[in-house]
Design a protein around this motif. Structure first.
Motif, short mmCIF file in Angstrom:
data_model
loop_
_atom_site.label_atom_id
_atom_site.label_comp_id
_atom_site.label_asym_id
_atom_site.label_seq_id
_atom_site.Cartn_x
_atom_site.Cartn_y
_atom_site.Cartn_z
N THR A 136 0.79 -1.23 0.00
CA THR A 136 0.00 0.00 0.00
C THR A 136 0.82 1.27 0.00
OG1 THR A 136 -1.38 -1.24 1.53
CG2 THR A 136 -2.02 1.04 1.09
N TYR A 137 1.85 1.27 0.82
CA TYR A 137 2.52 2.54 1.11
C TYR A 137 3.19 3.16 -0.10
CZ TYR A 137 1.31 0.59 5.53
OH TYR A 137 0.58 0.03 6.55
N MET A 138 3.49 2.33 -1.09
CA MET A 138 4.11 2.87 -2.29
C MET A 138 3.11 3.63 -3.15
SD MET A 138 7.19 2.63 -1.86
CE MET A 138 6.71 2.88 -0.13
N GLY A 139 1.85 3.64 -2.72
CA GLY A 139 0.85 4.44 -3.42
C GLY A 139 0.87 5.91 -2.99
N HIS A 140 1.48 6.22 -1.87
CA HIS A 140 1.51 7.61 -1.40
C HIS A 140 2.21 8.51 -2.42
CE1 HIS A 140 -0.20 7.18 2.58
NE2 HIS A 140 0.67 6.25 2.92
N VAL A 141 1.64 9.64 -2.66
CA VAL A 141 2.23 10.61 -3.58
C VAL A 141 3.67 10.91 -3.18
CG1 VAL A 141 2.13 13.04 -4.32
CG2 VAL A 141 0.04 11.65 -4.27
N THR A 142 3.88 11.11 -1.90
CA THR A 142 5.22 11.48 -1.44
C THR A 142 6.22 10.33 -1.61
OG1 THR A 142 4.47 10.96 0.78
CG2 THR A 142 4.54 13.29 0.17
N ALA A 143 5.75 9.09 -1.48
CA ALA A 143 6.65 7.95 -1.71
C ALA A 143 7.09 7.94 -3.17
CB ALA A 143 5.95 6.64 -1.35
N LYS A 144 6.15 8.24 -4.04
CA LYS A 144 6.49 8.29 -5.47
C LYS A 144 7.45 9.46 -5.75
CE LYS A 144 2.13 6.11 -6.82
NZ LYS A 144 2.65 4.83 -7.36
N HIS A 145 7.25 10.55 -5.03
CA HIS A 145 8.15 11.69 -5.20
C HIS A 145 9.57 11.33 -4.75
CE1 HIS A 145 9.53 15.83 -5.37
NE2 HIS A 145 9.98 15.70 -4.15
N VAL A 146 9.68 10.62 -3.64
CA VAL A 146 11.00 10.20 -3.16
C VAL A 146 11.69 9.35 -4.23
CG1 VAL A 146 12.21 8.77 -1.47
CG2 VAL A 146 10.38 10.32 -0.72
N ARG A 147 10.96 8.40 -4.76
CA ARG A 147 11.52 7.53 -5.80
C ARG A 147 12.07 8.36 -6.97
NH1 ARG A 147 7.47 3.60 -8.89
NH2 ARG A 147 6.61 5.69 -9.11
N GLU A 148 11.29 9.36 -7.37
CA GLU A 148 11.71 10.19 -8.49
C GLU A 148 12.94 11.03 -8.13
OE1 GLU A 148 9.92 9.68 -11.20
OE2 GLU A 148 11.11 11.03 -12.47
N MET A 149 12.98 11.49 -6.90
CA MET A 149 14.16 12.25 -6.45
C MET A 149 15.42 11.41 -6.54
SD MET A 149 13.14 14.53 -3.12
CE MET A 149 14.73 15.39 -3.23
N VAL A 150 15.32 10.17 -6.05
CA VAL A 150 16.50 9.30 -6.07
C VAL A 150 16.89 8.99 -7.51
CG1 VAL A 150 17.47 7.08 -5.37
CG2 VAL A 150 15.99 8.35 -3.80
N ARG A 151 15.90 8.67 -8.32
CA ARG A 151 16.18 8.40 -9.74
C ARG A 151 16.91 9.56 -10.39
NH1 ARG A 151 10.37 6.21 -11.88
NH2 ARG A 151 10.61 4.04 -11.18
N ASN A 152 16.53 10.77 -10.02
CA ASN A 152 17.14 11.96 -10.63
C ASN A 152 18.42 12.39 -9.92
OD1 ASN A 152 15.07 12.07 -12.45
ND2 ASN A 152 13.83 13.47 -11.22
#
Lengths: 382, 382, 382, 382
Positions: A136-152
């Motif tokens: 579930t927790y990977m659905g949070h908008v902020t979790a997705k933002h973190v992922r994108e930050m690390v990717r970038n």
């Protein structure tokens, strides 16, 4: 969405909250409607849910096998099934629906053994079906933002990850954890693992999805804290990632006062990210100069690949249900896109069966490490 | 206090903050006055401090040996010495003053090796001298309250301790840590350990004093994160206590955004205690029913053995300097009480040389564990 | 500092904390030594403090007039006096020392009436003496940083200020506030005002110093909440500043759970600043794009005019005592600089008698507003 | 629920979030299904929503009057209507549906004038219809818990209420507030009030419902801060309650960094309650002894009259949508209970038209106070 999908549910009866939670999460966007179900081993309880949800009684089945079979034959049969039973039942159920040609959503951990998960992964590939595991927790908008930050590389190379998921509901000898606690602590039902299977897989998945790092090896200490218990209720895992970074994962069911306190702290060469699922409306980012910035969902500072999942403006708090709903939104959109031929791999944003299998590999490596006296176990040896 | 004591200082020159900090902390209560010193290897710098502090120039010595000798002979010689040099210099200095019959206060870690610390401990006992190791954080009123809570079984039996002390000041390759960073990362000066010696000993001591638990064995992973570095800058230690409880200690110098973030979380069978040195005016206590209570220094809810150290009412924040001052208050009171014959063992409330030696045993066990591939090492084998 | 100054103290006996607090704050830098005092109306108590502080018994005077006179005649007489008596006594005492040619430090509110404060201001000017009013909180590094931010228009034009200072210690009918509470609530001693005089002046000063705004007019509602009380214990003031900005000030002594909760929120056309005295190690800054940044004392992000007052690195918490000490540091440096002829106006960084008078003008305007039925009163009419 | 209800919607087109939000909130429990609507003045946009929601095209009407009329005649006509248009349109719409015998849910503020609200209240009574005003925040479990605490005198008599609702979205001259901002700041559409109508009514309602206190009189200062604006964008209101307690309400649209920051602090004779809508999963309670306790939704420490609205266990965060859903749950249950004859007054737990009218009385009193130079206006004079 080109059309509204039909879905079925296995489990989710009146005694737990999880079935209703999934149904509500799906209703948030209304991309799919409940069209079939086996909500309980008790037909009476199952019918109760059918009534509450307005389900046709002829699609409230006695058992999951019948349901898989019959739904597969119907013109208006379910497009996907949602399996929210205790996890020792998952494997057979998932397999039945995959074999019936029905997409699958299954609660985590997806199976009891890694081998089972890999079998399901292969089967889904063979059948060309989608398979979501509801981390579930990977659905949070902020979790997705973190992922994108690390990717970038916003915080440079990841060097250290501190991740934890303590709870307190099983801290007492009186087994006040109810029915849920009973099966989780019962080796006959949970196999060799309790806390690490339930919470550790969440931690493993959160770090895997947020950082993109692959675990090279683990060293696990699995404690049985509460007297009279057989399975682990407090676990610490040292992690070495393939890029050389270190990790510490801690999960517990005896941390009185902790509810659902999944927290991930990611330390990079150029900054730090702090994320907490219980405060999922924000993410804290620290730059190299040490200034601490709090980003809120709903602002333009959030990457669009994440912010697109928000349903409400900033300050109108979204929570657990929205996170779960975001998984379903993406999953149902992927099903439709495939029907329409507009699907591409980068569209899929949900935790899939590959992540599910990874979680079981992690659990098995930890079990092996623990059994052999807290030694390092490579995930490639699982 | 029957009389005002005299003290001397070794180290604490104009290039660092620590000497001035100790002097200010002692001034808080004014139980002792600075009467002698060797503040720097540079006589010029040493004299600068002497002037600033109003010290008689004839008691600003060239080297510590001369000072120990001469002060021991003076009628009005120093009652105790404060040693705040880099730690590789501590041992010889401490020994010199003990042999001269002068009480010793020494910064942590007290020595480089466990054997040295044990030698100092024996020497202090032989000479019947007091020896304080300035684990500053244990001076906080709230830290003392936590200790009293655990002693009184307010949270039942301790089951799990999560303790950490991350910093971020050595996160970069440019070695922006200055003079402090230079010697800490230099194996010639720091021996085999950097981060774990500096921060890990604080963590070990905080847990030891707060919980009263003894460590049975450790399993340590000591990482060298920043390229070009030789010594550890990020460490994780799994701990097993003699009562069967588990612990995880984490220390880091590469956690960007962390200043002095020593945090201890103690999970017991009847509740939880959360304590953070950067928010030392409060302590969070969670009872078995899960309600979370925040206690503030200055209220009657704080045990009197802790609250007696407070100097200001609630809301008038006390901080690091007060914590350090509290150590000195107790230490100087103990010296006076011994003179007057009113001393009793339970009066001593400061971290003594036994705690100092324990810290070195911990470090050596961790080094051994790390060297041997992250295996369990019993502290009794050190 | 060219030389160590001598200071005397009026008040600060063994029954309160404030005298010891001032003495400790001065000791932090050691720019001045206690050289004379009248610590209590009871000579016995006064002598007790003299002994504790090592003061010569011949400079422990019977009354303040004698002290002013005799100290003025001594070669080594006090350079400044610190007056920490209840505020209804301030005026005569301040006047006596000014007339004796001695610099004055006085607790706030500096007098009972505005006229008295103006008289002292004029007298200090005539005598060319320095006069500090100990609005402690403006000594915090972060408070000074906020002032510099506003001066530099970092948040544009100030539009709205929300400031409050609630306490809870006088919330009960049993008058559990002790001796302090007794005189504060006694009209014979406190004149017409209790809470607004004690806390409201802090709020007024904090906003005045941080924002540089001048109050044009006020509308005050002064409540008497606790049954049996005569003077205000909860006050709200609407403020209009000369630049057109609005303000709301709230002070209370009946806000159970509040300790010393002075908080100032400054809303500008380009951003927002949030400052809380109980968390004075940080300041929160919000930019126009809504991202929230937390700045910590000890980092380079703090303006040098503020950060120069820090004594310890980030994470080594400084508190109330350091704030007070900062006021004294600046005040004593100013005295020395004047002696040496190196003084310039912009060097003085402490709340002076002009701020003290401004506080009384504010209180009188509020009293008038309240008496006349909560109408607007211009400060120019006071 | 004896049956699933039908509802219609006026407003809620594709350009705003509020319509979708209400629809999602209703879907959470699924007690009612969307059966009719006029979603936009543009038929095209209206049809777009109809399609997205699966609404029959013949029940997507051209205007609300037609809809009221036709739905009233249908056997399967809507049970209630949800009106989420800008508030200057509410009155006529509400009246039309009430006259057609249809229960009404209307966004706040319910009308432009107090007289209109009273008229609607009377009409609803005459027609024996239910009327809910969607003061969303009162749906939060913790808000309901606070109300119950005050009712039960858990904090004694309420003495002081500090309540605020700052936002920052209209802080800039470029009118970056979009379509929403445009009509709110336009006197032709919003009448005489902007910020106080939008946010002030929320504050008034939150305090009214949580404390049960009635406002006796108000003194309001309504500021126009941003250059070029005509209507208020920053408001302060002094409040006197009938029980003698004081209140301060602050609302703003120029508080950069504030999202939806409704906060209520209730100070009583025996304790304090702190509640913040953006952290609605918890409530902070302070007892007379000053200890601060944090209660979390999902624990037994929450009153059952509040906790019954929770859908998820503690730690599974609920937010804005759940709060709104709770209002609808209670409203729909009341409709059914009335049909079945099981309704009783104490069952109704939602903000009704009486609260809606109270909000308008508050606004009008504030406007009058502001216009007359910030004088006290009794609510009984409105």
């Amino acid at each position: 969405m080109s059309r509204k999908l039909n879905y079925g549910m296995i489990g989710g009866g009146p005694d737990g909250f999880i079935g209703a939670a999934h149904r509500r999460a799906i209703q948030l966007d209304g991309n799919a409607v409940l069209a079939a179900g086996v909500f309980s081993r008790s037909m009476e309880k199952s019918v109760q849910i059918a009534k509450e949800t307005g389900l046709d009684s002829d699609r409230c089945y006695c058992d999951y096998k019948e349901m898989a079979e019959k739904e597969a034959q119907r013109e208006d049969g379910i497009d996907f099934v949602v399996i929210v039973t205790p996890n020792y039942m998952h494997f057979e159920m998932c397999r039945a629906f995959l074999e019936a040609g029905i997409h699958v959503v299954c609660d985590k951990p997806v199976t009891v053994t890694y081998a089972q998960a890999v079998e399901l992964q292969k089967l889904a590939e063979e059948k060309n079906l989608l398979f979501m595991v509801t981390y579930t927790y990977m659905g949070h908008v902020t979790a997705k933002h973190v992922r994108e930050m690390v990717r970038n590389s916003d915080i440079g190379d990841v060097r250290m990850v501190m991740a934890e998921y303590p709870q307190g509901w099983l801290a007492f000898e009186d087994n006040s954890g109810g029915k849920q606690g009973a099966w989780r602590c019962d080796p006959e039902k949970s196999g060799n693992v309790n806390c690490l299977g339930d919470l550790g897989t969440h931690v493993e998945n959160a770090v895997a999805m947020m950082t993109g790092l692959k675990i090279k090896k683990v060293l696990a200490k699995m404690d049985v804290v509460v007297p009279g218990r057989v399975l682990d209720d407090n676990d610490t895992v040292l992690v070495e990632f393939e890029n050389g970074a270190s990790g510490v994962y801690w999960t517990s069911q005896v941390a009185i006062g902790s509810d659902n306190a999944l927290k991930v702290r990611i330390y990079g060469s150029k900054g730090t990210i702090l994320w907490s699922q219980e405060e999922s409306e924000k993410v804290t980012v620290i730059r190299a100069d040490g200034t601490i910035t709090e980003l809120h969902r709903g602002y333009e500072s959030i990457y669009s690949s994440a912010s697109k999942y928000g349903r409400l403006p900033a300050g109108h708090t979204e929570g657990w249900l929205e996170a779960m709903g975001n998984l379903y939104r993406n999953f149902t959109e992927c099903i439709c896109a495939r029907e329409e031929g507009t699907f591409s791999e980068d569209m899929a944003d949900y935790p899939d069966i590959a992540y599910g299998a990874e979680g079981l590999a992690f659990v098995e490596a930890c079990l092996k490490s623990s059994r052999e006296g807290n030694v390092w176990i490579s995930l490639s040896d699982i």
